[in-house]
Design a protein around this motif. Sequence first.
Motif, PDB file in Angstrom:
ATOM      1  N   ALA A 199      40.795   4.208  56.751  1.00 19.22           N
ATOM      2  CA  ALA A 199      39.388   4.290  57.164  1.00 19.22           C
ATOM      3  C   ALA A 199      38.758   2.909  57.249  1.00 19.22           C
ATOM      4  N   ASP A 200      39.061   2.053  56.275  1.00 20.48           N
ATOM      5  CA  ASP A 200      38.510   0.689  56.290  1.00 20.48           C
ATOM      6  C   ASP A 200      39.096  -0.135  57.425  1.00 20.48           C
ATOM      7  N   LEU A 201      40.375   0.069  57.689  1.00 20.19           N
ATOM      8  CA  LEU A 201      41.030  -0.651  58.783  1.00 20.19           C
ATOM      9  C   LEU A 201      40.457  -0.220  60.124  1.00 20.19           C
ATOM     10  N   HIS A 202      40.237   1.082  60.270  1.00 21.52           N
ATOM     11  CA  HIS A 202      39.629   1.606  61.498  1.00 21.52           C
ATOM     12  C   HIS A 202      38.260   0.982  61.713  1.00 21.52           C
ATOM     13  N   ARG A 203      37.473   0.926  60.645  1.00 16.13           N
ATOM     14  CA  ARG A 203      36.129   0.365  60.741  1.00 16.13           C
ATOM     15  C   ARG A 203      36.184  -1.121  61.080  1.00 16.13           C
TER      16      ARG A 203
END
Length: 202
Positions: A96-100
């Motif tokens: 999720a953090d990488l996507h963001r």
Amino acid sequence: MIAKLKGLLDSTGIDHAVIDVGGVGYLVGASSRTLAALGTVGEAVTIHTEMLVSEDSIRLMGFASASERDWFRLLTGVQGVGARVALAILSALEPADLHRAVAMGDKAMVARANGVGPKLAERIVRELKDKVGTVPVPVSGGGMGFTAMPTGGHAADAISALQNLGFRPAEASAAVAAAEADIGENAGLDALVRLALRKAAK
């Protein structure tokens, strides 16, 4: 092609685990995040895998979720990002953090991973942004923000299912997040996928 292993956790190392499947031990490379999620030696585990084949070796990489495996595939598609660097990134950042970070062009966040310098972080963000996309949504105050990746137990598998049907990662993530908001994080996978498909089709 080995896509998933289900067996007993035989042992773990700094960057790998051994999964005993019917008496056969499979050595799988893994991020520290995946290794932490596997639990203790002797417990039953299910791990998603990616097989890497080169001229002189065949290796299995293991992931706690289908979402993490999908990000590994995206990352290793970037020039200069091999399996080791991809695992380092996935150790430092949750999917999720990488996507963001990619969606918002936050190369500094990607550069937190060991072995990732500013230039490589910039390349990763630049090359993956079009593949991941951005999903603007209304936020408080009338502005626009980005959808967060859903976090429920079946969310990663539901996102993977939608991507297999041809939806972009960002579209799949947004649809599953919307479905999760309606029926809750504890919904079954089938129900979550069906509702997410209806959301995506709107």
